[in-house]
Design an enzyme around this catalytic site. Structure first.
Site: not given
Ligand code: PBG
Length: 311
Positions: A181, A191, A204, A220, A235, A300
């Site tokens: 990720k 967000r 992050r 990872e 992701k 989505y």
């Molecule tokens: C963290 C999480 C995120 C997403 C899924 N799980 C946001 C992040 O890491 O800031 C993002 C998913 C998306 O953008 O569709 N709980």
């Protein structure tokens, strides 16, 4: 002839629908930066899931927006927390008709917006955070989650969660690890969807991956598999198709790609302006993620693409 010789086939079976459920509302709230996606009440969530089951979509993944947030994100493991309530409701209503996945992180539940406990120096404390994830995993499993999906990118999170689940006798609850990720700009609309702002303009980058790195993603993934992950994820998806392909060559477990919020929002914005054909671009995009090597896709677009594929 094109149909006959097509190498890649996108199917309804490949789709996982991400859904948001918010505590304390009685009607769905639209998310402006994610056209067509809403924050659900428990009732409207049930109605949407009935539609997904009808379409034949095999799985969904839940994200929660709690009424109150605190430093540790304690609503993430409250048995009456918004996602746990939703899991129980959906299990009761739909039985095994759809696989219930739950995103496992605390950022939606913390007042500072980080994915873990923040120490005095403002840093996320990796090991202290693992205990929170373990509690959240058990709460989600107890509520009926089939697959918990840790997305916080703490080192050792898969092992901590596997141990906690086994200890609580949830040995058949699976783990889909958000293994690779990236610290991506494409999470912006998400967000908004979960009302998260990271405190003090933070980011992050301390726990998510640098997008200049590819080999690190494979490392990872190897870690997560050795810790007990049943499935792994890359992701976002589109800017990381090379990572999906490399992961595919390396692992034989189910591999997921997450077509994230920003990727969806870009497609919708261009389509709304008439700059691209949105329906065609949706099919092309998801097919490309499969062609790269993903077995299934969190997107989505799930419902609208399932509708198109079912026609
Ligand atoms: C963290 C999480 C995120 C997403 C899924 N799980 C946001 C992040 O890491 O800031 C993002 C998913 C998306 O953008 O569709 N709980």
């Amino acid at each position: 002839m094109r149909r006959l010789v097509a190498e890649t086939r996108l199917s309804i079976d490949d789709l996982v629908a991400p859904l948001f459920v918010r505590e304390g509302i009685d009607a769905p709230v639209p998310i402006e930066s994610l056209p067509g996606v809403v924050q659900h009440s428990q009732d409207s969530l049930r109605a949407e899931v009935a539609g997904l089951v009808e379409l034949g979509i095999p799985a969904l993944i839940l994200f929660g927006i709690p009424l109150s947030k605190d430093a540790e994100g304690s609503e993430a493991w409250n048995p009456d927390g918004v996602v746990q309530v939703a899991l129980r409701n959906l299990r009761q209503e739909f039985g095994d008709a759809i696989v219930l996945m739950s995103d496992l992180c605390v950022d939606e539940y913390t007042d500072h917006g980080h994915c873990g406990i923040v120490d005095e120096d403002g840093r996320v404390d990796n090991d202290a955070t693992l205990e929170l994830y373990a509690d959240a995993a058990v709460a989600q499993a107890e509520a009926g989650s089939d697959i918990v999906a840790p997305s916080g990118m703490m080192d050792g999170q898969v092992m901590a969660i596997r141990d906690a689940l086994d200890e609580a006798e949830f040995d058949t609850t699976s783990i889909l690890a958000y293994s690779a990720k990236y610290a991506s700009s494409f999470y912006g609309p998400f967000r908004d969807a979960v009302d998260v702002t990271i405190a003090d303009g933070g980011d992050r980058k301390g726990y998510q991956q640098d997008w200049r790195n590819g080999r690190e993603a494979l490392e990872e993934i190897r870690f997560d598999l050795s810790e007990g992950a049943d499935m792994v994820m890359v992701k976002p998806a589109l800017a990381y198709l090379d990572i999906i392909t490399r992961a595919r060559m390396e692992v034989d477990v189910p591999l997921a790609g997450y077509h994230v919020s920003g990727e969806y929002a870009m497609l919708k914005a261009a389509a709304q302006n008439g700059w691209i054909d949105g329906d065609a671009a949706a099919l092309e995009t998801l097919t490309a993620i499969k062609r790269a090597g993903a077995d299934f896709i969190l997107t989505y677009l799930a419902a609208e693409v399932a509708e198109a594929l079912g026609r």
